[in-house]
Write a protein that holds these residues in place. Structure first.
Motif, PDB file in Angstrom:
ATOM      1  N   ALA A  54       0.983  58.207 118.512  1.00  0.00           N
ATOM      2  CA  ALA A  54       2.221  57.469 118.295  1.00  0.00           C
ATOM      3  C   ALA A  54       1.952  55.964 118.282  1.00  0.00           C
ATOM      4  CB  ALA A  54       3.245  57.817 119.371  1.00  0.00           C
ATOM      5  N   ILE A  55       1.055  55.525 119.168  1.00  0.00           N
ATOM      6  CA  ILE A  55       0.738  54.096 119.217  1.00  0.00           C
ATOM      7  C   ILE A  55       0.036  53.672 117.926  1.00  0.00           C
ATOM      8  CG2 ILE A  55      -0.704  52.369 120.357  1.00  0.00           C
ATOM      9  CD1 ILE A  55       0.033  53.703 123.013  1.00  0.00           C
ATOM     10  N   GLU A  56      -0.865  54.497 117.440  1.00  0.00           N
ATOM     11  CA  GLU A  56      -1.564  54.168 116.186  1.00  0.00           C
ATOM     12  C   GLU A  56      -0.582  54.131 115.013  1.00  0.00           C
ATOM     13  OE1 GLU A  56      -4.290  53.010 113.492  1.00  0.00           O
ATOM     14  OE2 GLU A  56      -4.494  52.997 115.669  1.00  0.00           O
ATOM     15  N   ARG A  57       0.341  55.088 114.970  1.00  0.00           N
ATOM     16  CA  ARG A  57       1.347  55.087 113.898  1.00  0.00           C
ATOM     17  C   ARG A  57       2.209  53.837 113.974  1.00  0.00           C
ATOM     18  NH1 ARG A  57       1.829  60.549 115.347  1.00  0.00           N
ATOM     19  NH2 ARG A  57       3.778  60.088 116.439  1.00  0.00           N
ATOM     20  N   ALA A  58       2.565  53.431 115.190  1.00  0.00           N
ATOM     21  CA  ALA A  58       3.359  52.220 115.363  1.00  0.00           C
ATOM     22  C   ALA A  58       2.576  50.988 114.907  1.00  0.00           C
ATOM     23  CB  ALA A  58       3.791  52.071 116.821  1.00  0.00           C
ATOM     24  N   SER A  59       1.290  50.961 115.188  1.00  0.00           N
ATOM     25  CA  SER A  59       0.446  49.847 114.749  1.00  0.00           C
ATOM     26  C   SER A  59       0.357  49.787 113.227  1.00  0.00           C
ATOM     27  CB  SER A  59      -0.957  49.968 115.339  1.00  0.00           C
ATOM     28  OG  SER A  59      -0.929  49.793 116.723  1.00  0.00           O
ATOM     29  N   VAL A  60       0.197  50.944 112.611  1.00  0.00           N
ATOM     30  CA  VAL A  60       0.132  51.003 111.150  1.00  0.00           C
ATOM     31  C   VAL A  60       1.464  50.551 110.549  1.00  0.00           C
ATOM     32  CG1 VAL A  60      -0.044  52.584 109.175  1.00  0.00           C
ATOM     33  CG2 VAL A  60      -1.677  52.748 111.060  1.00  0.00           C
ATOM     34  N   ALA A  61       2.563  51.019 111.122  1.00  0.00           N
ATOM     35  CA  ALA A  61       3.884  50.612 110.631  1.00  0.00           C
ATOM     36  C   ALA A  61       4.073  49.108 110.770  1.00  0.00           C
ATOM     37  CB  ALA A  61       4.982  51.363 111.377  1.00  0.00           C
ATOM     38  N   GLN A  62       3.601  48.539 111.870  1.00  0.00           N
ATOM     39  CA  GLN A  62       3.693  47.094 112.097  1.00  0.00           C
ATOM     40  C   GLN A  62       2.882  46.347 111.034  1.00  0.00           C
ATOM     41  OE1 GLN A  62       5.317  45.470 114.792  1.00  0.00           O
ATOM     42  NE2 GLN A  62       4.865  43.550 113.770  1.00  0.00           N
ATOM     43  N   ARG A  63       1.652  46.789 110.786  1.00  0.00           N
ATOM     44  CA  ARG A  63       0.808  46.140 109.771  1.00  0.00           C
ATOM     45  C   ARG A  63       1.441  46.233 108.386  1.00  0.00           C
ATOM     46  NH1 ARG A  63      -3.299  48.192 112.753  1.00  0.00           N
ATOM     47  NH2 ARG A  63      -3.566  50.049 111.474  1.00  0.00           N
ATOM     48  N   ASN A  64       1.985  47.401 108.076  1.00  0.00           N
ATOM     49  CA  ASN A  64       2.638  47.573 106.774  1.00  0.00           C
ATOM     50  C   ASN A  64       3.843  46.643 106.635  1.00  0.00           C
ATOM     51  OD1 ASN A  64       0.787  49.514 106.041  1.00  0.00           O
ATOM     52  ND2 ASN A  64       2.096  51.231 106.579  1.00  0.00           N
ATOM     53  N   ALA A  65       4.605  46.502 107.702  1.00  0.00           N
ATOM     54  CA  ALA A  65       5.759  45.605 107.666  1.00  0.00           C
ATOM     55  C   ALA A  65       5.323  44.158 107.499  1.00  0.00           C
ATOM     56  CB  ALA A  65       6.587  45.772 108.943  1.00  0.00           C
ATOM     57  N   GLU A  66       4.239  43.782 108.162  1.00  0.00           N
ATOM     58  CA  GLU A  66       3.721  42.422 108.034  1.00  0.00           C
ATOM     59  C   GLU A  66       3.215  42.166 106.618  1.00  0.00           C
ATOM     60  OE1 GLU A  66       0.910  42.338 111.226  1.00  0.00           O
ATOM     61  OE2 GLU A  66       2.466  42.062 112.737  1.00  0.00           O
ATOM     62  N   ASN A  67       2.578  43.154 106.020  1.00  0.00           N
ATOM     63  CA  ASN A  67       2.128  43.009 104.632  1.00  0.00           C
ATOM     64  C   ASN A  67       3.319  42.923 103.681  1.00  0.00           C
ATOM     65  OD1 ASN A  67      -0.599  42.989 105.273  1.00  0.00           O
ATOM     66  ND2 ASN A  67      -0.786  45.207 105.096  1.00  0.00           N
ATOM     67  N   ALA A  68       4.353  43.705 103.964  1.00  0.00           N
ATOM     68  CA  ALA A  68       5.554  43.679 103.122  1.00  0.00           C
ATOM     69  C   ALA A  68       6.233  42.319 103.189  1.00  0.00           C
ATOM     70  CB  ALA A  68       6.522  44.781 103.549  1.00  0.00           C
ATOM     71  N   ILE A  69       6.235  41.701 104.360  1.00  0.00           N
ATOM     72  CA  ILE A  69       6.877  40.395 104.468  1.00  0.00           C
ATOM     73  C   ILE A  69       6.078  39.341 103.700  1.00  0.00           C
ATOM     74  CG2 ILE A  69       5.881  39.526 106.630  1.00  0.00           C
ATOM     75  CD1 ILE A  69       8.674  38.570 107.363  1.00  0.00           C
ATOM     76  N   LYS A  70       4.757  39.442 103.728  1.00  0.00           N
ATOM     77  CA  LYS A  70       3.940  38.510 102.937  1.00  0.00           C
ATOM     78  C   LYS A  70       4.264  38.655 101.455  1.00  0.00           C
ATOM     79  CE  LYS A  70       0.014  38.671 106.085  1.00  0.00           C
ATOM     80  NZ  LYS A  70      -1.329  39.210 106.281  1.00  0.00           N
ATOM     81  N   ASP A  71       4.332  39.898 100.999  1.00  0.00           N
ATOM     82  CA  ASP A  71       4.657  40.143  99.590  1.00  0.00           C
ATOM     83  C   ASP A  71       6.058  39.639  99.247  1.00  0.00           C
ATOM     84  OD1 ASP A  71       2.181  41.358  99.337  1.00  0.00           O
ATOM     85  OD2 ASP A  71       2.987  43.408  99.498  1.00  0.00           O
ATOM     86  N   ALA A  72       6.999  39.854 100.167  1.00  0.00           N
ATOM     87  CA  ALA A  72       8.377  39.424  99.919  1.00  0.00           C
ATOM     88  C   ALA A  72       8.478  37.900  99.830  1.00  0.00           C
ATOM     89  CB  ALA A  72       9.305  39.956 101.016  1.00  0.00           C
TER      90      ALA A  72
END
Length: 117
Positions: A1-19
């Protein structure tokens, strides 16, 4: 669960850069088209006091402004997503910390748990 949360966090951070990148590109396109339209109107003899308003109403400029505004909304949603993922990770970390205090060996003594009647 912690790893999934970390991946979700990284994906969100990448999405904000793209946005933010997308918003910047849309903002640049809108401002350039607006400036060109104002220059065109001024060359046609339109007074400076109304040229900007008329330029904003030109279809291609208005379309670019709309695209810019949509990109801004996406940027704001991406920012909210990062905050939400951060909060979710903190909650997960607190849950893990709590479970380690309650059952450090992974076993939970249920003899003291009251049963619902």
């Amino acid at each position: 669960a912690i790893e999934r949360a970390s991946v979700a966090q990284r994906n969100a951070e990448n999405a904000i850069k793209d946005a933010f990148r997308e918003y910047g590109a849309k903002e640049r396109s809108y401002r350039m088209a607006l400036a060109q339209e104002i220059l065109k109107l001024r060359a046609d003899g339109v007074a400076i006091t109304v040229a900007q308003d008329l330029a904003k109403g030109a279809k291609h400029v208005a379309d670019l402004r709309f695209n810019r505004d949509v990109a801004e909304g996406i940027r704001e949603a991406a920012t909210s997503s990062v905050w939400r993922h951060t909060a979710d990770r903190r909650e997960l970390e607190q849950l893990v910390g709590w479970s380690m205090r309650v059952a450090p060996d992974g076993e939970f003594d249920q003899s003291n748990v009251r049963r619902a009647a």
